[in-house]
Structure formats: structure tokens, C-alpha cells
Design a protein around this motif. Sequence first.
Motif, mmCIF file in Angstrom:
data_model
loop_
_atom_site.group_PDB
_atom_site.id
_atom_site.type_symbol
_atom_site.label_atom_id
_atom_site.label_comp_id
_atom_site.label_asym_id
_atom_site.label_seq_id
_atom_site.Cartn_x
_atom_site.Cartn_y
_atom_site.Cartn_z
ATOM 1 N N ALA A 24 13.431 14.151 -57.930
ATOM 2 C CA ALA A 24 14.560 13.241 -57.766
ATOM 3 C C ALA A 24 14.889 12.482 -59.039
ATOM 4 O O ALA A 24 16.009 12.566 -59.557
ATOM 5 N N LEU A 25 13.921 11.742 -59.578
ATOM 6 C CA LEU A 25 14.212 10.860 -60.696
ATOM 7 C C LEU A 25 14.553 11.634 -61.968
ATOM 8 O O LEU A 25 15.506 11.293 -62.666
ATOM 9 N N ILE A 26 13.773 12.653 -62.288
ATOM 10 C CA ILE A 26 14.030 13.419 -63.521
ATOM 11 C C ILE A 26 15.382 14.139 -63.457
ATOM 12 O O ILE A 26 16.164 14.088 -64.421
ATOM 13 N N PRO A 27 15.729 14.853 -62.337
ATOM 14 C CA PRO A 27 17.074 15.449 -62.278
ATOM 15 C C PRO A 27 18.193 14.422 -62.395
ATOM 16 O O PRO A 27 19.217 14.675 -63.050
ATOM 17 N N LEU A 28 18.002 13.251 -61.775
ATOM 18 C CA LEU A 28 19.031 12.211 -61.883
ATOM 19 C C LEU A 28 19.157 11.713 -63.318
ATOM 20 O O LEU A 28 20.267 11.419 -63.785
ATOM 21 N N PHE A 29 18.053 11.628 -64.010
ATOM 22 C CA PHE A 29 18.088 11.197 -65.404
ATOM 23 C C PHE A 29 18.898 12.172 -66.257
ATOM 24 O O PHE A 29 19.727 11.763 -67.079
ATOM 25 N N PHE A 30 18.701 13.477 -66.039
ATOM 26 C CA PHE A 30 19.463 14.469 -66.805
ATOM 27 C C PHE A 30 20.936 14.473 -66.393
ATOM 28 O O PHE A 30 21.815 14.699 -67.230
#
Length: 243
Positions: free
Chosen positions: A5-11
Motif C-alpha cells: 500500500a504505502l510504497i505503491p502510493l509513494f510512487f
Amino acid sequence: MAAFALIPLFFLVIYTGKWSFTQLRTIEAARYVAWERTVWRSQPPQGRGWVAIKPDADLRDEAAVRFFGQHGMALANTGNGTIIDPILTRHDGRPLLRDLTNIQVATHEETISSGVSMNFLGTLMKITDIPLRMTGPTVATVNVQLEGLPGYRYLPDNPLASGPLFTAQAAVLTDAWTTNGPAEEVRMVKKLLPTAYLDDGAIKAVPTVGGTLFPELKRLDFGHVDPEVQYGDRLRPYPSGGK
């Protein structure tokens, strides 16, 4: 939780900026192409000796370099993926805009609906043989196809896998009196100038003979058109005390 969740949202935050950049540049490119098409014709207008000819492919190359190429690039450098703006790269180092050929440009002219005024102008054009451009707005459409994200290539139905397509359209309505140089301007204007039809031997003899009594008649020139005269500021006082 961080991995899914967090890493894809960051990208996605980073790519949202890149996509916004692409959309803005696409709009600017459409405006540029629409304006250029009003000056550079794709083919000579009927009955006109037009010399400013430029096909859609040339406009595409110019728009691609101006709005999607690196800063300081010459307009002649087109079709090479290495000149893409560095902001259009993915996080793995590969380009989002694979090549400048992924940019498509199309232009056309809208037609004008017929009516009483248009029929009158059409008749006037035929009588005076004036090749006015009786067309509507010049419309330009620009499409920019970006590459998909590497993590979504296994999801073919996902728009992030195939890559987003950005489209922009712009229109410019120009003056139908556009002329191709001073010589054509004189030719077009003189056809609508009533005194131009007095420019013959019999009529011109009148100021020549009458000039002996009235010298100002010698300066009378029927149908004279000078396209090079530039008038000064209307708000500036004339040298003769503002009269």
C-alpha cells in the motif's frame, strides 16, 4: 502493509506529477500547432501563390522538441528517444515517453455554415476574383502516449500497464484577409477600390491637363495603394501643433 500500500502510493505521487507535466505540455503543444497552422499552410489555398507550406509531420517534430525535448535542443533534432525531457523517465530509469514519434499531431479547418451573409460574400468574391479564405477555426489535436508502469505489466486491463494517453485540442479563428506579401495585398485591395477602375488613359488625362491650372491635380493617382505606409501613434500630437 508498507509493501502493498504505502510504497505503491509513494510512487503514484511521483507519477502524478509526471502525468500532470505531460498534460500541461500537451495543451501547450496543441496551442502552438494551431497557431502555426494559421501561418504555415499544409497546401496552397485555392487561387493563392502561397509559399509558407509545412505539413503536419513538420509541426509534430517542432512541437515534440519544443515541449517534450531537452532544453536547448534544436528543432532539427527529432525522432530520437535520447532527447526526451529527463522528467519523463520511470523510477527504473527507462523513459515514460519512449520516443518523440509517440506524439501525434493532426490539423484541420472547420467549415462555416451557409447563410445570407455568406452567400453575399461568396458572390462578391466571384465578381471581384478575390480568393478570401471562407473557413472556420483552425483546429489542432495533439495525442501523447506514455509507457506503462513496470509493476503493472502483468495486468493488461489496467490503464497503468498500457500507459495513459493524453489528448489536447486547440482552435484559432483567423482573419480571412490574410495576404501573402505586399504584392498580393495590393492586388486584393485594388479590386474593392472604386477609384482603381478610373486608372485608364482617358481619365488620367484630366489631372494632366488640369494640372496647369490646379497643380494639386498632378498628385492625383487613381487607385493608388501603398501597403508599406506605417502610421504613427494616433494619440501623439502632430508636428503642426496637434492639428
